[in-house]
Design an enzyme around this catalytic site. Structure first.
Site, PDB file in Angstrom:
ATOM      1  N   ASP A 105       6.310  10.887   2.434  1.00 26.86           N
ATOM      2  CA  ASP A 105       6.054   9.711   1.077  1.00 26.86           C
ATOM      3  C   ASP A 105       4.688   9.382   2.301  1.00 26.86           C
ATOM      4  O   ASP A 105       5.289   8.682   3.312  1.00 26.86           O
ATOM      5  CB  ASP A 105       7.116   9.083   0.842  1.00 26.86           C
ATOM      6  CG  ASP A 105       6.429   7.939  -0.108  1.00 26.86           C
ATOM      7  OD1 ASP A 105       5.900   8.823  -0.985  1.00 26.86           O
ATOM      8  OD2 ASP A 105       7.050   7.178  -0.098  1.00 26.86           O
TER       9      ASP A 105
ATOM     10  N   ASP B  25      10.568   5.855   0.931  1.00 30.33           N
ATOM     11  CA  ASP B  25      11.652   4.615   1.263  1.00 30.33           C
ATOM     12  C   ASP B  25      11.507   4.008  -0.470  1.00 30.33           C
ATOM     13  O   ASP B  25      12.946   3.399   0.315  1.00 30.33           O
ATOM     14  CB  ASP B  25      10.397   3.808   0.993  1.00 30.33           C
ATOM     15  CG  ASP B  25       9.413   3.790   0.069  1.00 30.33           C
ATOM     16  OD1 ASP B  25       8.798   2.129  -0.367  1.00 30.33           O
ATOM     17  OD2 ASP B  25       8.893   4.764   0.197  1.00 30.33           O
TER      18      ASP B  25
ATOM     19  N   ASP C 281       3.240   5.403   0.327  1.00 20.03           N
ATOM     20  CA  ASP C 281       3.328   3.935  -0.099  1.00 20.03           C
ATOM     21  C   ASP C 281       4.802   3.368   0.465  1.00 20.03           C
ATOM     22  O   ASP C 281       6.181   4.035  -0.145  1.00 20.03           O
ATOM     23  CB  ASP C 281       2.835   3.225  -1.117  1.00 20.03           C
ATOM     24  CG  ASP C 281       1.721   3.995  -0.928  1.00 20.03           C
ATOM     25  OD1 ASP C 281       0.797   3.649  -0.828  1.00 20.03           O
ATOM     26  OD2 ASP C 281       1.703   4.450  -2.401  1.00 20.03           O
TER      27      ASP C 281
END
Length: 242
Positions: A19, A194, A21
């Protein structure tokens, strides 16, 4: 010569999905790019910013309507001619992104790439905004949302496909198949994220015997990772997230 592959627990890693961001960078590039556009939109700036903020709240609360959000993003993008977008993107990358491309994250990606894994950035953000960020990490393979373009390169204000939550599962499997693999290769895959919004793909990879890594996880994902005994990786302990 046989290709060396990154390994964990004695297993090779064929595909390393990351991923973006909050995972590879300690900021939200989607928000920063939207703010870049909003600061130049002129009319309706206040209203559009309020809409954008509400979508951010929905994302963090796990109730984002991805179809409405993509409509919003694409219509905002199409308010600008391509030439102006290109100029704004150069400024945005230099000001808002490059200072947050940190060696520890670059080295993590490099470790998997040099060990022979196919490194893939998989993000809900759209290609025009994130493709140059992937390049900063040396990542060639990008799975993301796809805006619709006119033959002259201008954006139509519509989107072709999204890449959020459960759709990441579909798109990751499609990518592996296009590479000549199958779902069985998930056993030799890793996914770093995250956000609890990425639980579907994290869980999918883990259930197939692969490596789910909660990376700088939000509170909900941290709790889930602890319950499921997933690896927790802290890349940005000295850097404020978002």
């Amino acid at each position: 010569m046989a290709r060396t592959q990154s390994r964990y627990k004695g297993r090779s890693v064929k595909y390393a999905f990351f991923d973006l961001d909050g995972t590879l960078i300690p900021v939200d590039s989607s928000i920063l790019w939207a703010e870049t556009l909003l600061s130049h939109v002129g009319k309706d700036e206040k209203q559009l910013r309020a809409e954008r903020i509400q979508y951010d709240v929905d994302y963090k609360n796990g109730c984002l309507d991805i179809n409405k959000f993509e409509d919003f993003e694409m219509k905002l993008l199409a308010r600008f001619p391509r030439r102006e977008l290109d100029e704004l993107r150069v400024q945005y990358l230099k000001r808002d992104i490059m200072p947050h491309v940190l060696p520890i994250a670059v080295d993590l990606v490099k470790k998997y790439r040099e060990a022979g894994a196919r490194v893939v950035m998989i993000t809900a953000s759209y290609r025009y905004a994130v493709e140059p960020i992937a390049e900063l990490f040396g990542i060639r393979d990008l799975i993301c949302a796809e805006p619709e373009e006119k033959p002259d390169g201008e954006f139509t204000g519509r989107w072709i496909s999204e890449n959020f939550a459960t759709q990441k599962v579909v798109n990751a499997e499609r990518f592996i198949q296009k590479c000549g693999g199958s779902a069985a290769d998930l056993k030799e895959s890793a996914f770093f994220s995250d956000s609890m919004n990425d639980f579907p793909l994290l869980d999918h990879v883990a259930r197939h015997g692969g490596k789910a890594v909660a990376t700088n996880p939000d509170d909900r994902l941290r709790s889930t990772a602890q319950e499921r005994h997933w690896e927790i990786l802290e890349l940005f302990s000295e850097h404020k997230l978002f």
